[in-house]
Design a protein around this motif. Structure first.
Motif, PDB file in Angstrom:
ATOM      1  N   ASP A 272       0.834  -1.212   0.000  1.00  0.00           N
ATOM      2  CA  ASP A 272       0.000   0.000   0.000  1.00  0.00           C
ATOM      3  C   ASP A 272       0.865   1.258   0.000  1.00  0.00           C
ATOM      4  OD1 ASP A 272      -2.337  -1.429  -0.042  1.00  0.00           O
ATOM      5  OD2 ASP A 272      -2.651  -1.357   2.128  1.00  0.00           O
ATOM      6  N   ASP A 273       1.971   1.221   0.769  1.00  0.00           N
ATOM      7  CA  ASP A 273       2.886   2.367   0.800  1.00  0.00           C
ATOM      8  C   ASP A 273       3.441   2.640  -0.598  1.00  0.00           C
ATOM      9  OD1 ASP A 273       2.595   2.701   3.537  1.00  0.00           O
ATOM     10  OD2 ASP A 273       4.246   1.333   4.003  1.00  0.00           O
ATOM     11  N   ILE A 274       3.832   1.563  -1.278  1.00  0.00           N
ATOM     12  CA  ILE A 274       4.400   1.704  -2.618  1.00  0.00           C
ATOM     13  C   ILE A 274       3.347   2.209  -3.599  1.00  0.00           C
ATOM     14  CG2 ILE A 274       5.441   0.458  -4.546  1.00  0.00           C
ATOM     15  CD1 ILE A 274       6.721  -1.411  -2.517  1.00  0.00           C
ATOM     16  N   ASN A 275       2.130   1.669  -3.481  1.00  0.00           N
ATOM     17  CA  ASN A 275       1.056   2.099  -4.384  1.00  0.00           C
ATOM     18  C   ASN A 275       0.728   3.579  -4.209  1.00  0.00           C
ATOM     19  OD1 ASN A 275       0.785  -0.414  -5.558  1.00  0.00           O
ATOM     20  ND2 ASN A 275      -0.812  -1.095  -4.149  1.00  0.00           N
ATOM     21  N   LYS A 276       0.802   4.064  -2.962  1.00  0.00           N
ATOM     22  CA  LYS A 276       0.556   5.486  -2.715  1.00  0.00           C
ATOM     23  C   LYS A 276       1.610   6.343  -3.410  1.00  0.00           C
ATOM     24  CE  LYS A 276      -1.765   4.978   1.768  1.00  0.00           C
ATOM     25  NZ  LYS A 276      -1.657   5.228   3.236  1.00  0.00           N
TER      26      LYS A 276
ATOM     27  N   THR B 217       3.476   5.489  -6.113  1.00  0.00           N
ATOM     28  CA  THR B 217       3.316   5.439  -7.568  1.00  0.00           C
ATOM     29  C   THR B 217       2.114   6.265  -8.017  1.00  0.00           C
ATOM     30  OG1 THR B 217       2.083   3.358  -7.340  1.00  0.00           O
ATOM     31  CG2 THR B 217       4.426   3.196  -7.798  1.00  0.00           C
ATOM     32  N   ALA B 218       1.038   6.239  -7.213  1.00  0.00           N
ATOM     33  CA  ALA B 218      -0.143   7.042  -7.555  1.00  0.00           C
ATOM     34  C   ALA B 218       0.178   8.529  -7.479  1.00  0.00           C
ATOM     35  CB  ALA B 218      -1.299   6.701  -6.614  1.00  0.00           C
ATOM     36  N   GLY B 219       0.943   8.907  -6.449  1.00  0.00           N
ATOM     37  CA  GLY B 219       1.323  10.311  -6.303  1.00  0.00           C
ATOM     38  C   GLY B 219       2.209  10.780  -7.440  1.00  0.00           C
ATOM     39  N   ARG B 220       3.132   9.914  -7.863  1.00  0.00           N
ATOM     40  CA  ARG B 220       4.023  10.281  -8.966  1.00  0.00           C
ATOM     41  C   ARG B 220       3.260  10.381 -10.279  1.00  0.00           C
ATOM     42  NH1 ARG B 220       9.443   6.656  -7.569  1.00  0.00           N
ATOM     43  NH2 ARG B 220       9.940   7.765  -5.630  1.00  0.00           N
ATOM     44  N   LYS B 221       2.268   9.504 -10.443  1.00  0.00           N
ATOM     45  CA  LYS B 221       1.456   9.567 -11.656  1.00  0.00           C
ATOM     46  C   LYS B 221       0.721  10.897 -11.724  1.00  0.00           C
ATOM     47  CE  LYS B 221      -2.214   7.181 -14.181  1.00  0.00           C
ATOM     48  NZ  LYS B 221      -3.164   6.035 -14.183  1.00  0.00           N
ATOM     49  N   LYS B 222       0.175  11.334 -10.583  1.00  0.00           N
ATOM     50  CA  LYS B 222      -0.520  12.620 -10.543  1.00  0.00           C
ATOM     51  C   LYS B 222       0.441  13.763 -10.842  1.00  0.00           C
ATOM     52  CE  LYS B 222      -4.208  11.385  -7.280  1.00  0.00           C
ATOM     53  NZ  LYS B 222      -4.795  11.661  -5.942  1.00  0.00           N
ATOM     54  N   GLN B 223       1.682  13.656 -10.306  1.00  0.00           N
ATOM     55  CA  GLN B 223       2.669  14.709 -10.537  1.00  0.00           C
ATOM     56  C   GLN B 223       3.053  14.777 -12.008  1.00  0.00           C
ATOM     57  OE1 GLN B 223       3.793  17.037  -8.352  1.00  0.00           O
ATOM     58  NE2 GLN B 223       4.762  17.930 -10.157  1.00  0.00           N
ATOM     59  N   ILE B 224       3.195  13.599 -12.639  1.00  0.00           N
ATOM     60  CA  ILE B 224       3.518  13.564 -14.070  1.00  0.00           C
ATOM     61  C   ILE B 224       2.399  14.199 -14.876  1.00  0.00           C
ATOM     62  CG2 ILE B 224       3.818  12.029 -16.056  1.00  0.00           C
ATOM     63  CD1 ILE B 224       5.301  10.113 -14.169  1.00  0.00           C
TER      64      ILE B 224
END
Length: 245
Positions: free
Chosen positions: A72-76, A78-85
């Motif tokens: 879950d920590d990792i998914n958070k 990756t999701a945050g980085r996707k939003k930043q991209i």
């Protein structure tokens, strides 16, 4: 090579590190930053992982290995980085649209009457790996295909940027535009992004002192590129060095 440092992340177990001045045991869930002979240890956070680390962590989790943070920590992250991209891509699209609109209105880049034109600046960037050509015997096998015959990965190119953007922003934009591979990671200890590889050439690929460094107008900052705020007319050159200088 930008900061003369390296980092070691410990996902499980422990690692013994020795330098000329220090000796430390880095335990699970910790990261060690080594600058010259000094060692500093801090908590390993999921946010500090690069894409390669995340891929390996997800594989380990799938195989049933217990790591120092959860899926879950990792998914958070990756999701945050996707939003930043997505945010960055939108900003770049908005930026391009503003440039086009400014051009259609006949505004010059140094106009004092337009808030848009005042925010748009231009710099020059170049990416080279000439030093490898003189040290091919030290280059890791299979890396030859990533070294251009003239040592120039990106010829001198003009890149636009906004006020407040950094050398890191310009490098990302230039590599994205030219289709050049770029890998980087965030180093919490320095509050800066570290450039791990460009065009599939990484630190230590051509000897123990090899890696990427940058200069701005002939000056080599002693801090990461994301800490350097770009100025209009800057000439930034990324060089792959084989001798640490």
């Amino acid at each position: 090579m930008q900061t003369g440092s390296t980092g070691i992340k410990v996902f499980k177990g422990s690692v013994e590190i020795k330098t000329q001045k220090a000796e430390e045991t880095v335990k699970e869930g910790k990261t060690a930053d080594i600058v010259k002979s000094d060692i500093s240890i801090s908590d390993l956070e999921a946010e500090s992982l690069n894409d390669f680390n995340i891929d390996k962590a997800l594989i380990a989790d799938k195989d049933g290995h217990h790591l120092c943070f959860s899926k879950d920590d990792i998914n958070k992250v990756t999701a945050g980085r996707k939003k930043q991209i997505e945010k960055t891509e939108k900003e770049e699209e908005d930026h391009k649209r503003e440039v086009i609109e400014a051009g259609e209105k006949g505004l010059s880049s140094d106009s004092k009457t337009s808030g848009i034109s005042e925010k748009i600046n231009t710099c020059t960037i170049q990416i080279r790996c000439d030093s490898i050509l003189s040290n091919m015997e030290s280059l890791k096998a299979g890396k030859e295909r990533f070294v251009p015959s003239n040592g120039v990965i990106l010829a001198s190119s003009a890149v636009e940027f906004r006020d407040g953007e950094t050398g890191f922003d310009v490098l990302k934009r230039a590599c994205s535009s030219a289709g050049i591979q770029l890998e980087y990671s965030y180093t919490p200890a320095y509050g800066s992004y570290y450039i791990e590889g460009i065009n599939n050439l990484y630190e230590f690929d051509c000897g123990s002192r090899s890696g990427w460094m940058y200069t701005v107008n002939g000056w080599a900052p002693n801090y990461g590129c994301s800490s350097y705020e770009m100025k209009k007319g800057d000439v930034i050159v990324w060089n792959y060095t084989c001798n640490g200088i």
